[in-house]
Design a protein around this motif. Structure first.
Motif, short mmCIF file in Angstrom:
data_model
loop_
_atom_site.label_atom_id
_atom_site.label_comp_id
_atom_site.label_asym_id
_atom_site.label_seq_id
_atom_site.Cartn_x
_atom_site.Cartn_y
_atom_site.Cartn_z
N THR A 77 0.83 -1.21 0.00
CA THR A 77 0.00 0.00 0.00
C THR A 77 0.86 1.25 0.00
N ALA A 78 1.94 1.23 0.78
CA ALA A 78 2.84 2.38 0.83
C ALA A 78 3.49 2.64 -0.53
N LEU A 79 3.88 1.58 -1.23
CA LEU A 79 4.49 1.75 -2.54
C LEU A 79 3.47 2.27 -3.56
N ARG A 80 2.24 1.76 -3.50
CA ARG A 80 1.22 2.27 -4.41
C ARG A 80 0.93 3.74 -4.13
N ALA A 81 0.89 4.10 -2.85
CA ALA A 81 0.66 5.51 -2.50
C ALA A 81 1.82 6.38 -2.98
N LEU A 82 3.04 5.86 -2.89
CA LEU A 82 4.20 6.60 -3.38
C LEU A 82 4.09 6.84 -4.88
N GLY A 83 3.68 5.81 -5.64
CA GLY A 83 3.51 5.98 -7.08
C GLY A 83 2.46 7.01 -7.42
N LEU A 84 1.34 6.99 -6.69
CA LEU A 84 0.29 7.99 -6.93
C LEU A 84 0.78 9.39 -6.58
N ALA A 85 1.48 9.52 -5.46
CA ALA A 85 1.96 10.84 -5.03
C ALA A 85 2.96 11.41 -6.03
N ALA A 86 3.88 10.58 -6.50
CA ALA A 86 4.87 11.06 -7.47
C ALA A 86 4.19 11.47 -8.77
N THR A 87 3.20 10.71 -9.21
CA THR A 87 2.47 11.06 -10.43
C THR A 87 1.72 12.36 -10.25
N ALA A 88 1.08 12.54 -9.09
CA ALA A 88 0.36 13.78 -8.83
C ALA A 88 1.30 14.98 -8.83
N ALA A 89 2.51 14.79 -8.28
CA ALA A 89 3.48 15.90 -8.28
C ALA A 89 3.90 16.26 -9.69
N VAL A 90 4.13 15.25 -10.53
CA VAL A 90 4.51 15.52 -11.93
C VAL A 90 3.38 16.26 -12.64
N LEU A 91 2.15 15.82 -12.45
CA LEU A 91 1.01 16.49 -13.11
C LEU A 91 0.86 17.92 -12.63
N LEU A 92 1.06 18.16 -11.34
CA LEU A 92 0.96 19.53 -10.83
C LEU A 92 2.03 20.43 -11.45
N HIS A 93 3.24 19.90 -11.58
CA HIS A 93 4.31 20.68 -12.21
C HIS A 93 3.99 20.95 -13.68
N LEU A 94 3.37 19.98 -14.36
CA LEU A 94 3.00 20.19 -15.75
C LEU A 94 1.88 21.22 -15.88
N LEU A 95 0.95 21.22 -14.95
CA LEU A 95 -0.18 22.14 -15.01
C LEU A 95 0.17 23.54 -14.55
N LEU A 96 0.99 23.64 -13.51
CA LEU A 96 1.24 24.93 -12.88
C LEU A 96 2.65 25.47 -13.08
N GLY A 97 3.57 24.61 -13.50
CA GLY A 97 4.96 25.03 -13.62
C GLY A 97 5.25 25.71 -14.94
N VAL A 128 9.73 -3.43 -10.03
CA VAL A 128 9.18 -2.47 -9.06
C VAL A 128 7.99 -1.69 -9.62
N TRP A 129 7.94 -1.52 -10.94
CA TRP A 129 6.87 -0.68 -11.48
C TRP A 129 5.50 -1.33 -11.30
N ARG A 130 5.47 -2.64 -11.12
CA ARG A 130 4.20 -3.32 -10.88
C ARG A 130 3.52 -2.78 -9.63
N LEU A 131 4.30 -2.45 -8.60
CA LEU A 131 3.74 -1.91 -7.37
C LEU A 131 3.61 -0.39 -7.40
N LEU A 132 4.50 0.28 -8.12
CA LEU A 132 4.45 1.73 -8.18
C LEU A 132 3.47 2.25 -9.21
N ASN A 133 3.11 1.43 -10.18
CA ASN A 133 2.30 1.86 -11.32
C ASN A 133 1.02 2.56 -10.88
#
Length: 433
Positions: A77-97, A128-133
């Motif tokens: 669960t922690a790894l899946r949450a990390l993947g979602l958080a990293a993706t959200a950060a990238v999207l925020l930088h794309l939208l607002l940066g 690892v991407w199976r859990l981070l995806n």
């Protein structure tokens, strides 16, 4: 020397960054490569008469406590949450940066940390991407929130890894051919289109779609075959000889295409910086994008055609085999790894830390110093390419003595040796030029 991402020559062929390293002597590079390949081929033919790799049946079991931690619901669960958080950060930088890769970490996160960084992560830790995806996680969340209409449709067996091969081609096209690959608009459109397609297909076929349908899961799983950490056929977490993991690579439709996309796109990346090619695509009557696309397709097609010719020659020399096209495809994985190390090591160790600093808001820190000088880096590139081919020869030899009678096993590898030499000449020529 690493060019600034804003360099006009760099933006023609790369999502972000490019490398141009001083060459070493071509004579010593080619002589060393030929010697390594021939010596390894002769030594294997004389000393290696029976198959030694046991695939998924091998490995030294790790402590049960370590496996419980690795398989724990909290860990996953922690790894899946990390993947979602990293993706959200990238999207925020794309939208607002800012729409500038020199001041926005999102392009570096996609083209460096994900594309290049996923290789060492998979080599050390497995797939690892199976859990981070984040797409797999989103599919699970949507499946729980929405009414379930029943199990997904079965995936056609003939589909295999063809979707992953197509996805990898799409990503390399975006990085190497698209007119403005580091643009925030371009990346947002590409991410949205890919995520939508993957989620719709997962809704139709179920979560197992991601195993072979998601390009980055297949990419991570392929290089994870060479990881010292792996799973035995009974599900036990083990330490293993990487050759055993490589030997366990499933012979599935699309495997050859997936590896050839990796090899061909890396080769295209190598010669796309050549001034003559840059001049050709700028002056082509077809236009820059169609010409560059044909160049990328041609590079992949050449790698695939050489492999198919080799498979056909092996059939003629050693006799028929139910699946000669995929039987030796696993031997191309270490070759692809060698090319990726040779071409992208500089990019990862220089642009990777810079991307992390930007994401943390400390992009004014001094530029990192490359860990190797030009000579050392050039030597690393040659060693990576040659070592990858030698490992490929070992993997192919072990498979050959398993499949064919002893009298034909060594002779059947001659086409493979010619293929390895051809790939080596091509790879070193791209590096040294």
């Amino acid at each position: 020397m690493v060019l600034h991402p804003a360099d006009p020559l760099t933006s023609l062929a790369h999502g972000i960054g490019s490398q141009h390293d001083l060459p070493i002597s071509p004579f010593y590079a080619f002589a060393g490569a030929f010697a390594a390949l021939f010596v390894s081929f002769l030594a294997l033919g004389l000393l290696w008469s029976t198959s030694r790799f046991r695939g998924a049946r091998s490995g030294l079991a790790l402590p049960a406590a370590l496996q419980r931690v690795a398989d724990a619901h909290t860990t996953r669960t922690a790894l899946r949450a990390l993947g979602l958080a990293a993706t959200a950060a990238v999207l925020l930088h794309l939208l607002l940066g800012p729409d500038d890769p020199a001041h926005n970490p999102a392009p570096g996160a996609v083209y460096v940390l994900l594309w290049v960084g996923l290789v060492p992560a998979s080599l050390l830790l497995g797939p690892v991407w199976r859990l981070l995806n984040p797409l797999r996680t989103l599919h699970r969340l949507l499946s729980r929130a929405l009414p379930v209409r029943g199990p997904g449709r079965p995936l056609p067996a003939r589909l295999g890894q063809w979707p992953a091969a197509a996805g990898l081609f799409g990503f390399t096209w975006l990085e190497l051919v698209a007119p403005d690959p580091a643009s925030t608009t371009t990346l947002l459109i590409a991410i949205t289109a890919y995520a939508t397609a993957q989620l719709l297909l997962a809704a139709r076929f179920g979560e197992r779609w991601f195993d072979d349908g998601d390009a980055f899961e297949a990419y991570s799983a392929l290089f994870a075959r060479l990881a010292p950490l792996g799973r035995r056929s009974d599900g036990r977490l083990v330490l293993r000889n990487p050759f055993h993991g490589l030997d366990a690579t499933p012979e599935r439709p699309g495997l050859v295409a997936t590896v050839c996309v990796l090899l061909g796109s890396t080769a295209y990346d190598g010669f796309s910086d050549n001034p003559s090619w840059i001049n050709a695509i700028q002056t082509s009557p077809l236009g820059r994008i169609p010409t560059a696309t044909l160049g990328l397709l041609g590079s992949i097609a050449l790698v695939a055609a050489l492999y198919c010719l080799c498979a056909a020659a092996t059939r003629l020399v050693s006799g028929p085999h139910p699946g000669p096209l995929t039987a030796f495809a696993h031997s191309l994985v270490p070759i692809a790894l060698g090319y990726l190390i040779a071409h992208y090591f500089s990019l990862l160790v220089v642009e990777g830390p810079r991307t992390v600093r930007m994401a943390l808001g400390t992009d004014n820190a001094p530029e990192p110093v490359p860990p190797l000088g030009p000579g050392g880096l050039a030597a690393l590139q040659v060693i990576a390419v040659v070592t990858g081919h030698v490992l490929g020869v070992v993997a192919a030899h072990d498979r050959s003595v398993r499949l064919f009678p002893p009298a034909k096993a060594v002779a059947g590898q001659l086409p493979l040796l010619v293929l390895m030499i051809t790939y080596t000449v091509g790879g070193l020529s791209l590096l040294l030029n």
